[in-house]
Design a protein around this motif. Structure first.
Motif, short mmCIF file in Angstrom:
data_model
loop_
_atom_site.label_atom_id
_atom_site.label_comp_id
_atom_site.label_asym_id
_atom_site.label_seq_id
_atom_site.Cartn_x
_atom_site.Cartn_y
_atom_site.Cartn_z
N TRP A 80 -6.96 -13.90 -1.67
CA TRP A 80 -5.98 -13.14 -0.89
C TRP A 80 -6.29 -11.65 -0.99
O TRP A 80 -6.25 -10.94 0.02
CB TRP A 80 -4.57 -13.45 -1.38
N ALA A 81 -6.61 -11.17 -2.19
CA ALA A 81 -6.95 -9.76 -2.36
C ALA A 81 -8.17 -9.39 -1.53
O ALA A 81 -8.21 -8.33 -0.90
CB ALA A 81 -7.18 -9.44 -3.84
N PRO B 160 -5.61 -1.61 0.60
CA PRO B 160 -6.77 -1.17 -0.18
C PRO B 160 -8.07 -1.48 0.55
O PRO B 160 -8.13 -2.35 1.41
CB PRO B 160 -6.67 -1.99 -1.47
N ARG B 161 -9.12 -0.78 0.17
CA ARG B 161 -10.44 -0.97 0.81
C ARG B 161 -11.38 -1.85 0.01
O ARG B 161 -12.39 -2.30 0.53
CB ARG B 161 -11.11 0.39 1.03
N GLY B 162 -11.06 -2.09 -1.27
CA GLY B 162 -11.96 -2.91 -2.07
C GLY B 162 -11.27 -3.51 -3.29
O GLY B 162 -10.32 -2.95 -3.83
N ARG C 209 -7.14 1.03 -4.94
CA ARG C 209 -5.91 1.82 -4.88
C ARG C 209 -4.91 1.39 -5.95
O ARG C 209 -3.72 1.59 -5.82
CB ARG C 209 -5.27 1.69 -3.50
N GLY C 210 -5.42 0.78 -7.02
CA GLY C 210 -4.55 0.31 -8.10
C GLY C 210 -4.31 -1.19 -7.98
O GLY C 210 -4.63 -1.81 -6.97
N ALA C 211 -3.74 -1.73 -9.01
CA ALA C 211 -3.49 -3.18 -9.02
C ALA C 211 -2.32 -3.53 -8.12
O ALA C 211 -1.37 -2.77 -7.97
CB ALA C 211 -3.21 -3.65 -10.44
N VAL C 212 -2.41 -4.70 -7.52
CA VAL C 212 -1.34 -5.25 -6.69
C VAL C 212 -0.80 -6.46 -7.43
O VAL C 212 -1.57 -7.35 -7.82
CB VAL C 212 -1.88 -5.66 -5.30
N ALA D 131 2.55 -3.82 -10.20
CA ALA D 131 1.58 -4.13 -11.25
C ALA D 131 1.65 -3.09 -12.34
O ALA D 131 1.97 -1.93 -12.11
CB ALA D 131 0.18 -4.18 -10.66
N SER D 132 1.37 -3.53 -13.55
CA SER D 132 1.41 -2.58 -14.66
C SER D 132 0.06 -1.98 -14.94
O SER D 132 -0.94 -2.41 -14.51
CB SER D 132 1.93 -3.26 -15.90
#
Length: 139
Positions: free
Chosen positions: A50-51, A89-91, A114-117, A138-139
């Motif tokens: 999914w990511a 995010p792009r990657g 762009r950080g964790a989802v 996300a932490s």
């Protein structure tokens, strides 16, 4: 969006000028924590797929088509009406990280540029699907 409402209640005598009688405090018996359920590998695989689909092409129809087989109908409908695929995010920057599991559900962090989802997954008829995602969760 999740809203939490905290409500208070007035105790007996809270408005009277006389102090309420002291009530002895009896500690509640300790309750064991619920057993931890490991996040199944199939849920991690779905979260990672999914990511990768989220960071895919920017054509809206193509983007939603890539998410469709990995997403619940309800969440896909929400993405179709409220999400901006250009802000995604792009990657993907690493493997999905299990956060918590319960019977039929799991939370997984998917690291991106762009950080964790935080990805929420549900077992729907034996198939793990993404039922929600929160970039700020996300932490």
């Amino acid at each position: 969006m999740l809203a939490v409402v905290v409500a208070g209640s007035w105790s007996a005598g809270a408005l009277s000028p006389e102090p309420a009688p002291a009530v002895p405090v009896v500690p509640a018996p300790a309750r064991p924590d619920p057993p931890v359920v490991p996040v199944p590998s199939a849920a991690l695989t779905t979260a990672e797929g999914w990511a990768r689909a989220v960071v895919g092409p920017r054509d809206r129809d193509w983007w939603l088509a890539g998410l469709r087989p990995l997403t619940t109908a309800e969440f896909l409908s929400l993405l179709a009406t409220e999400a901006d695929e250009r802000a995604a995010p792009r990657g993907v920057t690493g493997p999905a990280v299990p956060v918590s599991g319960a019977n039929g559900s799991a939370d997984v962090d998917a690291p991106t540029d762009r950080g964790a989802v935080r990805v929420q997954l549900a077992d729907v008829g034996g198939t793990w699907l993404v039922a929600g995602a929160d970039p700020a969760g996300a932490s």
